[in-house]
Design an enzyme around this catalytic site. Structure first.
Site, PDB file in Angstrom:
ATOM      1  N   ARG A 170      -3.792 -40.283  13.769  1.00  0.00           N
ATOM      2  CA  ARG A 170      -3.883 -39.329  12.652  1.00  0.00           C
ATOM      3  C   ARG A 170      -5.102 -39.632  11.781  1.00  0.00           C
ATOM      4  NH1 ARG A 170       0.870 -36.799  10.567  1.00  0.00           N
ATOM      5  NH2 ARG A 170       0.361 -37.346   8.425  1.00  0.00           N
ATOM      6  N   ARG A 174     -15.128 -42.806  11.207  1.00  0.00           N
ATOM      7  CA  ARG A 174     -16.381 -42.058  11.076  1.00  0.00           C
ATOM      8  C   ARG A 174     -17.566 -42.967  10.861  1.00  0.00           C
ATOM      9  NH1 ARG A 174     -13.965 -38.903   6.647  1.00  0.00           N
ATOM     10  NH2 ARG A 174     -12.774 -37.288   7.706  1.00  0.00           N
ATOM     11  N   ARG A 247      12.779 -43.105   8.737  1.00  0.00           N
ATOM     12  CA  ARG A 247      12.431 -44.014   7.653  1.00  0.00           C
ATOM     13  C   ARG A 247      12.755 -43.292   6.360  1.00  0.00           C
ATOM     14  NH1 ARG A 247      12.327 -49.112   7.849  1.00  0.00           N
ATOM     15  NH2 ARG A 247      10.561 -49.473   6.442  1.00  0.00           N
ATOM     16  N   ARG A 278       2.103 -47.760  -1.370  1.00  0.00           N
ATOM     17  CA  ARG A 278       1.005 -47.146  -2.120  1.00  0.00           C
ATOM     18  C   ARG A 278       1.421 -46.850  -3.552  1.00  0.00           C
ATOM     19  NH1 ARG A 278       0.614 -41.960   2.063  1.00  0.00           N
ATOM     20  NH2 ARG A 278       2.840 -41.549   2.117  1.00  0.00           N
ATOM     21  N   GLU A 298       5.467 -46.367  -4.138  1.00  0.00           N
ATOM     22  CA  GLU A 298       6.228 -45.843  -2.995  1.00  0.00           C
ATOM     23  C   GLU A 298       6.620 -46.998  -2.083  1.00  0.00           C
ATOM     24  OE1 GLU A 298       4.428 -42.349  -1.197  1.00  0.00           O
ATOM     25  OE2 GLU A 298       5.155 -42.987   0.765  1.00  0.00           O
ATOM     26  N   TYR A 346       6.898 -35.210  13.246  1.00  0.00           N
ATOM     27  CA  TYR A 346       6.082 -35.732  12.149  1.00  0.00           C
ATOM     28  C   TYR A 346       5.088 -34.651  11.715  1.00  0.00           C
ATOM     29  CZ  TYR A 346       3.358 -39.634   9.994  1.00  0.00           C
ATOM     30  OH  TYR A 346       2.709 -40.506   9.147  1.00  0.00           O
ATOM     31  N   ASP A 348       2.920 -32.112   9.349  1.00  0.00           N
ATOM     32  CA  ASP A 348       2.332 -31.888   8.033  1.00  0.00           C
ATOM     33  C   ASP A 348       2.688 -30.465   7.596  1.00  0.00           C
ATOM     34  OD1 ASP A 348       1.165 -34.326   7.415  1.00  0.00           O
ATOM     35  OD2 ASP A 348      -0.600 -33.919   8.635  1.00  0.00           O
TER      36      ASP A 348
HETATM   37  P1  FAD Z   1      11.930 -30.552   3.930  1.00  0.00           P
HETATM   38  O1  FAD Z   1      10.883 -30.471   2.894  1.00  0.00           O
HETATM   39  O2  FAD Z   1      12.563 -31.870   4.206  1.00  0.00           O
HETATM   40  O3  FAD Z   1      13.058 -29.497   3.538  1.00  0.00           O
HETATM   41  C1  FAD Z   1      14.342 -29.508   4.103  1.00  0.00           C
HETATM   42  C2  FAD Z   1      15.304 -29.081   3.001  1.00  0.00           C
HETATM   43  O4  FAD Z   1      16.590 -28.872   3.574  1.00  0.00           O
HETATM   44  C3  FAD Z   1      15.456 -30.129   1.912  1.00  0.00           C
HETATM   45  O5  FAD Z   1      15.245 -29.532   0.654  1.00  0.00           O
HETATM   46  C4  FAD Z   1      16.888 -30.592   2.075  1.00  0.00           C
HETATM   47  O6  FAD Z   1      17.490 -30.980   0.850  1.00  0.00           O
HETATM   48  C5  FAD Z   1      17.546 -29.366   2.664  1.00  0.00           C
HETATM   49  N1  FAD Z   1      18.774 -29.666   3.412  1.00  0.00           N
HETATM   50  C6  FAD Z   1      18.936 -30.590   4.391  1.00  0.00           C
HETATM   51  N2  FAD Z   1      20.208 -30.569   4.833  1.00  0.00           N
HETATM   52  C7  FAD Z   1      20.843 -29.608   4.139  1.00  0.00           C
HETATM   53  C8  FAD Z   1      22.187 -29.122   4.127  1.00  0.00           C
HETATM   54  N3  FAD Z   1      23.137 -29.647   4.927  1.00  0.00           N
HETATM   55  N4  FAD Z   1      22.524 -28.135   3.273  1.00  0.00           N
HETATM   56  C9  FAD Z   1      21.589 -27.600   2.421  1.00  0.00           C
HETATM   57  N5  FAD Z   1      20.301 -28.032   2.396  1.00  0.00           N
HETATM   58  C10 FAD Z   1      19.938 -29.021   3.231  1.00  0.00           C
HETATM   59  N6  FAD Z   1       2.237 -33.032   4.635  1.00  0.00           N
HETATM   60  C11 FAD Z   1       0.966 -32.643   4.402  1.00  0.00           C
HETATM   61  O7  FAD Z   1       0.524 -31.611   4.934  1.00  0.00           O
HETATM   62  N7  FAD Z   1       0.141 -33.360   3.581  1.00  0.00           N
HETATM   63  C12 FAD Z   1       0.549 -34.489   2.951  1.00  0.00           C
HETATM   64  O8  FAD Z   1      -0.222 -35.109   2.202  1.00  0.00           O
HETATM   65  C13 FAD Z   1       1.888 -34.928   3.172  1.00  0.00           C
HETATM   66  N8  FAD Z   1       2.333 -36.053   2.589  1.00  0.00           N
HETATM   67  C14 FAD Z   1       3.624 -36.440   2.811  1.00  0.00           C
HETATM   68  C15 FAD Z   1       4.066 -37.576   2.139  1.00  0.00           C
HETATM   69  C16 FAD Z   1       5.367 -37.993   2.315  1.00  0.00           C
HETATM   70  C17 FAD Z   1       5.841 -39.227   1.602  1.00  0.00           C
HETATM   71  C18 FAD Z   1       6.261 -37.264   3.171  1.00  0.00           C
HETATM   72  C19 FAD Z   1       7.670 -37.721   3.382  1.00  0.00           C
HETATM   73  C20 FAD Z   1       5.815 -36.133   3.822  1.00  0.00           C
HETATM   74  C21 FAD Z   1       4.493 -35.704   3.649  1.00  0.00           C
HETATM   75  N9  FAD Z   1       4.022 -34.545   4.241  1.00  0.00           N
HETATM   76  C22 FAD Z   1       2.718 -34.146   4.042  1.00  0.00           C
HETATM   77  C23 FAD Z   1       4.886 -33.723   5.129  1.00  0.00           C
HETATM   78  C24 FAD Z   1       5.612 -32.601   4.369  1.00  0.00           C
HETATM   79  O9  FAD Z   1       6.434 -33.141   3.374  1.00  0.00           O
HETATM   80  C25 FAD Z   1       6.472 -31.823   5.377  1.00  0.00           C
HETATM   81  O10 FAD Z   1       5.700 -31.350   6.455  1.00  0.00           O
HETATM   82  C26 FAD Z   1       7.205 -30.612   4.778  1.00  0.00           C
HETATM   83  O11 FAD Z   1       7.599 -30.805   3.450  1.00  0.00           O
HETATM   84  C27 FAD Z   1       8.402 -30.335   5.627  1.00  0.00           C
HETATM   85  O12 FAD Z   1       9.068 -29.151   5.210  1.00  0.00           O
HETATM   86  P2  FAD Z   1      10.489 -28.827   5.830  1.00  0.00           P
HETATM   87  O13 FAD Z   1      10.918 -27.536   5.236  1.00  0.00           O
HETATM   88  O14 FAD Z   1      10.455 -28.955   7.289  1.00  0.00           O
HETATM   89  O15 FAD Z   1      11.434 -30.035   5.355  1.00  0.00           O
HETATM   90  N1  UDP Z   2      -2.268 -46.350   8.050  1.00  0.00           N
HETATM   91  C1  UDP Z   2      -2.732 -47.635   7.892  1.00  0.00           C
HETATM   92  N2  UDP Z   2      -3.362 -47.972   6.737  1.00  0.00           N
HETATM   93  C2  UDP Z   2      -3.551 -47.108   5.732  1.00  0.00           C
HETATM   94  C3  UDP Z   2      -3.081 -45.785   5.893  1.00  0.00           C
HETATM   95  C4  UDP Z   2      -2.428 -45.436   7.069  1.00  0.00           C
HETATM   96  O1  UDP Z   2      -2.570 -48.449   8.776  1.00  0.00           O
HETATM   97  O2  UDP Z   2      -4.121 -47.486   4.691  1.00  0.00           O
HETATM   98  C5  UDP Z   2      -1.560 -46.002   9.306  1.00  0.00           C
HETATM   99  C6  UDP Z   2      -0.053 -46.186   9.202  1.00  0.00           C
HETATM  100  O3  UDP Z   2       0.434 -46.628  10.436  1.00  0.00           O
HETATM  101  C7  UDP Z   2       0.414 -44.784   8.911  1.00  0.00           C
HETATM  102  C8  UDP Z   2      -0.535 -43.968   9.795  1.00  0.00           C
HETATM  103  O4  UDP Z   2      -1.784 -44.668   9.661  1.00  0.00           O
HETATM  104  O5  UDP Z   2       1.758 -44.598   9.285  1.00  0.00           O
HETATM  105  C9  UDP Z   2      -0.709 -42.538   9.382  1.00  0.00           C
HETATM  106  O6  UDP Z   2      -1.149 -42.506   8.036  1.00  0.00           O
HETATM  107  P1  UDP Z   2      -1.014 -41.194   7.177  1.00  0.00           P
HETATM  108  O7  UDP Z   2      -1.720 -41.421   5.885  1.00  0.00           O
HETATM  109  O8  UDP Z   2      -1.400 -40.041   8.008  1.00  0.00           O
HETATM  110  O9  UDP Z   2       0.545 -41.161   6.941  1.00  0.00           O
HETATM  111  P2  UDP Z   2       1.450 -40.201   6.021  1.00  0.00           P
HETATM  112  O10 UDP Z   2       1.752 -41.006   4.820  1.00  0.00           O
HETATM  113  O11 UDP Z   2       0.652 -38.962   5.750  1.00  0.00           O
HETATM  114  O12 UDP Z   2       2.629 -39.944   6.848  1.00  0.00           O
END
Ligand code: FAD
Ligand code: UDP
Length: 367
Positions: A170, A174, A247, A278, A298, A346, A348
């Site tokens: 991911r 560069r 996780r 982070r 986090e 996984y 985005d």
């Molecule tokens: P979710 O957002 O998980 O929505 C599912 C919903 O269903 C939740 O609100 C939950 O409460 C609800 N639900 C579950 N079970 C039930 C039930 N039984 N009854 C009623 N409701 C229920 N993506 C990016 O593009 N850029 C980023 O920088 C990025 N950073 C991230 C950082 C973190 C820490 C995490 C965890 C994810 C990140 N993502 C990022 C990914 C992004 O969060 C997800 O791709 C996106 O939010 C997923 O949307 P979703 O609708 O599939 O799931």
């Molecule tokens: N990663 C790492 N060092 C960093 C940032 C990311 O080794 O400083 C690795 C780590 O294994 C992570 C993966 O790269 O799970 C993907 O990182 P990304 O930032 O895409 O993860 P996200 O938090 O968006 O899921």
């Protein structure tokens, strides 16, 4: 009677709800949490939009998706350039000429390539089987040990040798002085926060928060002709084949009585001895000027039965279990599964929207 009952108000559920509603269908959204938006939800504190469930930066190369989200709210021009802290030294991410200079003093791409090539040669040329091998073969030992190993093992709670190789791919490597974490053409943060985006997507749609679909599945099913389910796939089937592993995360939010605490939106702590992965400083996502600031530490944790699942663990064992559940999905005529948890992918944000578009297309809904 509704045409569609949508379980979950995250991006997947919300986009489906919007487009089904636009096409004339009657929809009801159920949400277990006390707010809409799933993991992209932001809430205001001290005049700052706080990313309650971790830093979210929207990035995509898909113009259709970029135009879609921008049709609801305006996005700013934020570019994610996280820093990495390792034993009191700070490095640029992703791995680029700035990082190489900070590590080795190399100033030209040729010099940096030579250092990496030498370190890679120690690893050999076997096909990488896991994240450690993949990282060593991409960037060599120094970067692996200082910027990858500790972070990765904290993030995934297991040795890097037991983590799928694709996860590290991911991250770009560069040979230019470019700290943009992503390579996509379009990037930004919705002005006013992600909650504003979700509110705009769900405008005029009936949503019931604090409502767990699985707690009364039969009754909820009787309300609609079809169901779109975005919760964890294994929970839907009452974990009958066993629990898929995820996780979980813990977020420690703190208000600091200072205007600018760390000087950047995201700082990764790549040393294993630091318990968090982070620290976010939310005001930098939207460049707001306020007297105070809000930071979030986090922590990555195992996902117990009562914990919130965030990251699917796509290793061989979980993939095999997933396949068993997917066979059950095929037999569900009334329920459609989608999103990060129901597809156990996984994803985005832009990928979740694409997946929702694909689902809508199969349902015959044109946008
Ligand atoms: P979710 O957002 O998980 O929505 C599912 C919903 O269903 C939740 O609100 C939950 O409460 C609800 N639900 C579950 N079970 C039930 C039930 N039984 N009854 C009623 N409701 C229920 N993506 C990016 O593009 N850029 C980023 O920088 C990025 N950073 C991230 C950082 C973190 C820490 C995490 C965890 C994810 C990140 N993502 C990022 C990914 C992004 O969060 C997800 O791709 C996106 O939010 C997923 O949307 P979703 O609708 O599939 O799931
Ligand atoms: N990663 C790492 N060092 C960093 C940032 C990311 O080794 O400083 C690795 C780590 O294994 C992570 C993966 O790269 O799970 C993907 O990182 P990304 O930032 O895409 O993860 P996200 O938090 O968006 O899921």
């Amino acid at each position: 009677m509704y045409d569609y009952l949508i379980v979950g108000s995250g991006l997947f559920g919300s986009v489906c709800a919007r487009e089904l509603n636009r096409s004339g269908k009657k929809v009801l959204v159920l949400e277990k949490r006390d707010h809409i938006g799933g993991n992209i939800y932001t809430e205001q504190r001290e005049g700052i939009n706080v990313h309650k469930y971790g830093a979210h930066i929207f990035h995509t190369s898909d113009l259709e998706i970029w135009e879609y989200v921008n049709s609801f709210v305006e996005f700013n021009n934020f570019i994610n350039s996280p820093m990495a802290m390792f034993k009191d030294k700070i490095y640029n991410l992703p791995f680029n000429m700035n990082t190489f200079y900070q590590l080795w003093g190399t100033k030209t791409p040729e010099d940096a390539r030579a250092v990496i090539a030498k370190q890679k040669s120690l690893f050999g040329s076997v096909e990488p089987q896991n994240l450690e091998e993949q990282a060593l073969s991409l960037v060599g030992k120094d970067i692996y040990e200082k910027l990858i190993k500790g972070y990765t093992e904290k993030q995934w709670g297991r040795p890097a040798t037991e983590i799928p190789a694709f996860i590290i791919r991911r991250l770009p490597v560069r040979f230019t002085y470019d700290n943009n974490y992503f390579t996509d053409r379009y990037q930004g943060i919705p002005i006013g926060g992600y909650t504003a985006l979700i509110e705009a997507i769900l405008a005029g749609i009936k949503v019931e928060t604090n409502t767990d679909y699985l707690a009364d599945q039969e009754r909820f099913n009787s309300l609609a002709k079809n169901v779109i389910y975005t919760g964890p796939i294994d929970a839907f089937f009452n974990h009958k084949f066993g629990r898929l592993e995820y996780r979980s995360l813990k977020f420690e939010h703190e208000v600091k009585d200072t205007e600018n605490w760390q000087g950047n939106a995201v700082v990764n702590y790549t040393d294993k001895s630091v318990p968090y992965t982070r620290i976010l400083e939310h005001k930098h996502f939207e460049k707001v000027t306020t007297p105070k600031t809000v930071i979030t530490r986090e922590y990555s944790t195992p996902c117990g039965e009562k914990d919130e699942p965030y990251y699917p663990i796509n290793d061989a064992q979980n993939s095999a279990l997933l396949e068993q559940y997917q066979q059950e999905v095929a037999a569900q005529s009334k329920v459609i599964f989608g999103g990060r948890l129901a597809e156990y992918k996984y994803y985005d944000m832009h990928q979740v929207i694409r997946s929702a578009f694909d689902t809508l297309e199969k349902l015959g809904v044109s946008r």
